[in-house]
Enzyme design. Structure first.
Site, PDB file in Angstrom:
ATOM      1  N   GLY A  55       0.781  -1.238   0.000  1.00  0.00           N
ATOM      2  CA  GLY A  55       0.000   0.000   0.000  1.00  0.00           C
ATOM      3  C   GLY A  55       0.811   1.285   0.000  1.00  0.00           C
ATOM      4  O   GLY A  55       0.366   2.306  -0.505  1.00  0.00           O
ATOM      5  N   ASP A 114      -4.935   2.107  10.867  1.00  0.00           N
ATOM      6  CA  ASP A 114      -6.341   1.879  11.201  1.00  0.00           C
ATOM      7  C   ASP A 114      -6.384   1.436  12.666  1.00  0.00           C
ATOM      8  O   ASP A 114      -6.286   2.284  13.558  1.00  0.00           O
ATOM      9  CB  ASP A 114      -6.819   0.807  10.202  1.00  0.00           C
ATOM     10  CG  ASP A 114      -8.286   0.478  10.289  1.00  0.00           C
ATOM     11  OD1 ASP A 114      -8.896   0.731  11.321  1.00  0.00           O
ATOM     12  OD2 ASP A 114      -8.823  -0.053   9.310  1.00  0.00           O
ATOM     13  N   PHE A 164     -14.221   3.261   4.384  1.00  0.00           N
ATOM     14  CA  PHE A 164     -13.289   2.464   3.601  1.00  0.00           C
ATOM     15  C   PHE A 164     -12.797   3.272   2.408  1.00  0.00           C
ATOM     16  O   PHE A 164     -13.574   3.688   1.563  1.00  0.00           O
ATOM     17  CB  PHE A 164     -13.912   1.144   3.144  1.00  0.00           C
ATOM     18  CG  PHE A 164     -12.856   0.208   2.651  1.00  0.00           C
ATOM     19  CD1 PHE A 164     -12.043  -0.466   3.547  1.00  0.00           C
ATOM     20  CD2 PHE A 164     -12.634   0.055   1.288  1.00  0.00           C
ATOM     21  CE1 PHE A 164     -11.023  -1.291   3.101  1.00  0.00           C
ATOM     22  CE2 PHE A 164     -11.605  -0.772   0.831  1.00  0.00           C
ATOM     23  CZ  PHE A 164     -10.809  -1.443   1.744  1.00  0.00           C
ATOM     24  N   ASP A 171      -6.087  -0.279  -1.548  1.00  0.00           N
ATOM     25  CA  ASP A 171      -6.866  -1.153  -2.427  1.00  0.00           C
ATOM     26  C   ASP A 171      -8.141  -1.656  -1.782  1.00  0.00           C
ATOM     27  O   ASP A 171      -8.319  -1.600  -0.569  1.00  0.00           O
ATOM     28  CB  ASP A 171      -6.019  -2.367  -2.813  1.00  0.00           C
ATOM     29  CG  ASP A 171      -5.810  -3.304  -1.632  1.00  0.00           C
ATOM     30  OD1 ASP A 171      -5.332  -2.828  -0.578  1.00  0.00           O
ATOM     31  OD2 ASP A 171      -6.165  -4.491  -1.738  1.00  0.00           O
TER      32      ASP A 171
HETATM   33  P1  IMP Z   1      -4.280  -2.056  11.019  1.00  0.00           P
HETATM   34  O1  IMP Z   1      -3.817  -0.668  11.385  1.00  0.00           O
HETATM   35  O2  IMP Z   1      -3.462  -3.164  11.617  1.00  0.00           O
HETATM   36  O3  IMP Z   1      -5.746  -2.224  11.294  1.00  0.00           O
HETATM   37  O4  IMP Z   1      -4.132  -2.312   9.457  1.00  0.00           O
HETATM   38  C1  IMP Z   1      -3.812  -1.310   8.586  1.00  0.00           C
HETATM   39  C2  IMP Z   1      -3.845  -1.912   7.202  1.00  0.00           C
HETATM   40  O5  IMP Z   1      -5.194  -2.237   6.842  1.00  0.00           O
HETATM   41  C3  IMP Z   1      -3.396  -0.886   6.184  1.00  0.00           C
HETATM   42  O6  IMP Z   1      -2.004  -0.947   5.956  1.00  0.00           O
HETATM   43  C4  IMP Z   1      -4.224  -1.239   4.970  1.00  0.00           C
HETATM   44  O7  IMP Z   1      -3.546  -2.256   4.242  1.00  0.00           O
HETATM   45  C5  IMP Z   1      -5.497  -1.810   5.540  1.00  0.00           C
HETATM   46  N1  IMP Z   1      -6.562  -0.783   5.610  1.00  0.00           N
HETATM   47  C6  IMP Z   1      -7.088  -0.184   6.702  1.00  0.00           C
HETATM   48  N2  IMP Z   1      -8.045   0.704   6.394  1.00  0.00           N
HETATM   49  C7  IMP Z   1      -8.135   0.686   5.036  1.00  0.00           C
HETATM   50  C8  IMP Z   1      -8.961   1.415   4.088  1.00  0.00           C
HETATM   51  O8  IMP Z   1      -9.800   2.279   4.408  1.00  0.00           O
HETATM   52  N3  IMP Z   1      -8.757   1.111   2.767  1.00  0.00           N
HETATM   53  C9  IMP Z   1      -7.839   0.186   2.349  1.00  0.00           C
HETATM   54  N4  IMP Z   1      -7.062  -0.497   3.203  1.00  0.00           N
HETATM   55  C10 IMP Z   1      -7.202  -0.261   4.534  1.00  0.00           C
HETATM   56 MG    MG Z   2      -0.778  -1.846   4.560  1.00  0.00          MG
END
Ligand code: IMP
Ligand code: MG
Length: 191
Positions: A55, A114, A164, A171
């Site tokens: 990403g 996130d 989202f 993606d």
């Molecule tokens: P987390 O912080 O461990 O929940 O995961 C973060 C990862 O989730 C990011 O690096 C993205 O790959 C994916 N992600 C979280 N929110 C989104 C979104 O709104 N769109 C696309 N990918 C997302």
């Molecule tokens: Mg990521």
């Protein structure tokens, strides 16, 4: 011949299911500011930008070109295990760094934070490797679903609502990474 002229037909970039949140120009202006800030703060330091695949690739490509310093780049790829749709915080390293970071000044570059679970774990792993400093740059910060509230983000492009988002590296099932803007998917079932 089709009744619709090619001009009015939606393309990937003009898909009506996408609502633009940040335009290409807004993104470039913000990244230029981050670049100036990092350039000021990392004078005479041994900087490595570590992109988290896939990403971050678009953000990293733009960010590094507005940091006017000697630097190197490296990449990691991790898979986060999800329990249903919720990240468990367990990460597996799919691709590790190519070079050691001992003694280096590291900025980890992410597309979006996130829950913060993936990145917290990744920072734990990296912090055992003797870097002189490790900071975090994320293009988007989505604070609402954050579980790792102690996660410190040093450089943020934009703080975004709990929706989202796709484009500019982000993606939905592999699609939309190539959009030059950030968009909300209006109807995810049609993504
Ligand atoms: P987390 O912080 O461990 O929940 O995961 C973060 C990862 O989730 C990011 O690096 C993205 O790959 C994916 N992600 C979280 N929110 C989104 C979104 O709104 N769109 C696309 N990918 C997302
Ligand atoms: Mg990521």
């Amino acid at each position: 011949m089709s009744a619709e002229s090619p001009k009015t037909q939606a393309t990937e970039f003009t898909n009506p299911n996408l609502e633009v949140l940040y335009t290409e120009q807004q993104i470039q202006e913000r990244i230029a500011e981050l670049g100036r800030q990092i350039t000021d703060e990392y004078q005479d330091r041994d900087l490595v930008l570590v992109g988290v695949l896939k990403g971050s690739c678009v953000f990293l490509a733009d960010l590094m070109r507005v940091i006017d310093l000697q630097l190197t780049i490296d990449f990691m790829s991790v898979s986060s295990y999800k329990d249903g749709t919720v990240s468990t915080g367990d990460v597996e390293i799919l691709k590790d760094l190519s070079n050691p970071i001992r003694g280096k000044e590291v900025i980890v570059v992410e597309d979006i934070v996130d829950t913060g679970l993936t990145l917290s774990r990744l920072l734990e792993i990296l912090s055992s490797r003797g870097a002189r400093s490790i900071k975090l740059a994320t293009f988007l910060d989505k604070p609402e679903p954050r579980i790792k509230t102690e996660l410190r983000i040093d450089y943020t492009g934009f703080v975004v609502p709990n929706k989202f988002l796709v484009g500019y590296g982000l993606d939905a099932a592999g699609r939309y990474r190539n959009l030059p803007f950030i968009a909300v998917v209006r109807d995810p079932s049609d993504a």
